[in-house]
Design a protein around this motif. Structure first.
Motif, PDB file in Angstrom:
ATOM      1  N   SER A  74       0.845  -1.202   0.000  1.00 14.40           N
ATOM      2  CA  SER A  74       0.000   0.000   0.000  1.00 14.40           C
ATOM      3  C   SER A  74       0.876   1.246   0.000  1.00 14.40           C
ATOM      4  O   SER A  74       2.088   1.183   0.213  1.00 14.40           O
ATOM      5  N   THR A  76       0.774   5.657   0.930  1.00 15.06           N
ATOM      6  CA  THR A  76       0.068   6.809   1.480  1.00 15.06           C
ATOM      7  C   THR A  76       0.686   8.085   0.922  1.00 15.06           C
ATOM      8  O   THR A  76       1.909   8.210   0.858  1.00 15.06           O
ATOM      9  N   LEU A  97      -4.116  10.227   1.852  1.00 13.80           N
ATOM     10  CA  LEU A  97      -4.884   9.190   1.168  1.00 13.80           C
ATOM     11  C   LEU A  97      -4.077   7.907   1.286  1.00 13.80           C
ATOM     12  O   LEU A  97      -2.896   7.881   0.928  1.00 13.80           O
ATOM     13  N   ARG A  99      -3.799   4.182  -0.032  1.00 10.09           N
ATOM     14  CA  ARG A  99      -4.279   3.303  -1.104  1.00 10.09           C
ATOM     15  C   ARG A  99      -3.800   1.887  -0.808  1.00 10.09           C
ATOM     16  O   ARG A  99      -2.595   1.642  -0.728  1.00 10.09           O
ATOM     17  N   GLU A 100      -4.742   1.001  -0.551  1.00 10.92           N
ATOM     18  CA  GLU A 100      -4.374  -0.389  -0.315  1.00 10.92           C
ATOM     19  C   GLU A 100      -4.570  -1.179  -1.604  1.00 10.92           C
ATOM     20  O   GLU A 100      -5.467  -0.878  -2.391  1.00 10.92           O
ATOM     21  N   TRP A 109     -13.441   0.359  -5.440  1.00  9.81           N
ATOM     22  CA  TRP A 109     -14.251   1.370  -4.721  1.00  9.81           C
ATOM     23  C   TRP A 109     -13.839   1.481  -3.257  1.00  9.81           C
ATOM     24  O   TRP A 109     -13.983   2.525  -2.636  1.00  9.81           O
ATOM     25  N   LYS A 110     -13.332   0.398  -2.668  1.00 11.38           N
ATOM     26  CA  LYS A 110     -13.033   0.407  -1.217  1.00 11.38           C
ATOM     27  C   LYS A 110     -11.527   0.478  -0.939  1.00 11.38           C
ATOM     28  O   LYS A 110     -11.098   0.246   0.199  1.00 11.38           O
ATOM     29  N   THR A 112      -9.320   3.071  -1.151  1.00 15.76           N
ATOM     30  CA  THR A 112      -8.651   4.300  -0.689  1.00 15.76           C
ATOM     31  C   THR A 112      -9.357   4.869   0.524  1.00 15.76           C
ATOM     32  O   THR A 112     -10.583   5.043   0.521  1.00 15.76           O
ATOM     33  N   THR A 113      -8.585   5.136   1.574  1.00 14.79           N
ATOM     34  CA  THR A 113      -9.142   5.819   2.755  1.00 14.79           C
ATOM     35  C   THR A 113      -8.471   7.186   2.886  1.00 14.79           C
ATOM     36  O   THR A 113      -7.382   7.415   2.347  1.00 14.79           O
ATOM     37  N   VAL A 114      -9.129   8.065   3.584  1.00 12.50           N
ATOM     38  CA  VAL A 114      -8.664   9.443   3.719  1.00 12.50           C
ATOM     39  C   VAL A 114      -8.683   9.824   5.194  1.00 12.50           C
ATOM     40  O   VAL A 114      -9.494   9.297   5.969  1.00 12.50           O
ATOM     41  N   GLY A 115      -7.781  10.696   5.556  1.00 10.27           N
ATOM     42  CA  GLY A 115      -7.795  11.179   6.933  1.00 10.27           C
ATOM     43  C   GLY A 115      -6.928  12.398   7.103  1.00 10.27           C
ATOM     44  O   GLY A 115      -6.376  12.921   6.131  1.00 10.27           O
TER      45      GLY A 115
END
Ligand SMILES: O=C1C=CC(=NNc2ccccc2C(=O)O)C=C1
Length: 127
Positions: A74, A76, A97, A99-100, A109-110, A112-115
């Motif tokens: 992944s 980031t 962001l 990205r796994e 669709w699932k 990428t996570t954001v924080g």
């Protein structure tokens, strides 16, 4: 306003540490990221980072950098700005962001996570 060069060691609100090398005349830098978190149960290794900051206006510059995790497939990317308070204390306000890697496009669709993350400088004193 306060000048901010990213060279040095920083800690985020998760307890991860990153060390950024010299920033060159183009504002580019590299460094190492030691994460305090890991979904992977593998041993925590250092991961490389590369990025750049604005040096055309060193007052509270914006920057971005990428961490390529060395023990999970992944990546980031962080983007943010360095803020300097009246006492000269610097903080990096960032958004990231993560990205796994997923098995197929159907799972894209699932992936990428954001924080947000705040980093403060670690020097000899406040380790
Ligand atoms: O193998 C992995 C995969 C993802 C990771 N994400 N860390 C992050 C993601 C977003 C913001 C901060 C961090 C951190 O580690 O401080 C770490 C290790």
């Amino acid at each position: 306003h306060g000048f901010c060069i990213l060279t040095g060691t920083w800690r985020n609100d998760l307890g991860s540490n990153m060390t950024i090398s010299a920033v060159n005349e183009a504002g580019q830098f590299s460094g190492l990221y030691l994460t305090a978190v890991s979904a992977a149960e593998k041993p925590i290794l250092v991961s490389p980072l590369n990025g750049s900051q604005h040096i055309d206006d060193l007052g509270q510059p914006t920057f971005g950098f990428t961490v390529t995790w060395s023990f999970s497939v992944s990546t980031t990317v962080f983007v943010g700005q360095c803020f300097v308070d009246d006492q000269g204390k610097e903080t990096l306000q960032t958004m990231w962001l993560l990205r796994e890697k997923v098995k197929s496009a159907e799972d894209n669709w699932k992936a990428t996570t954001v924080g947000t993350n705040v980093f403060t400088r670690i020097n000899g004193q406040n380790v």
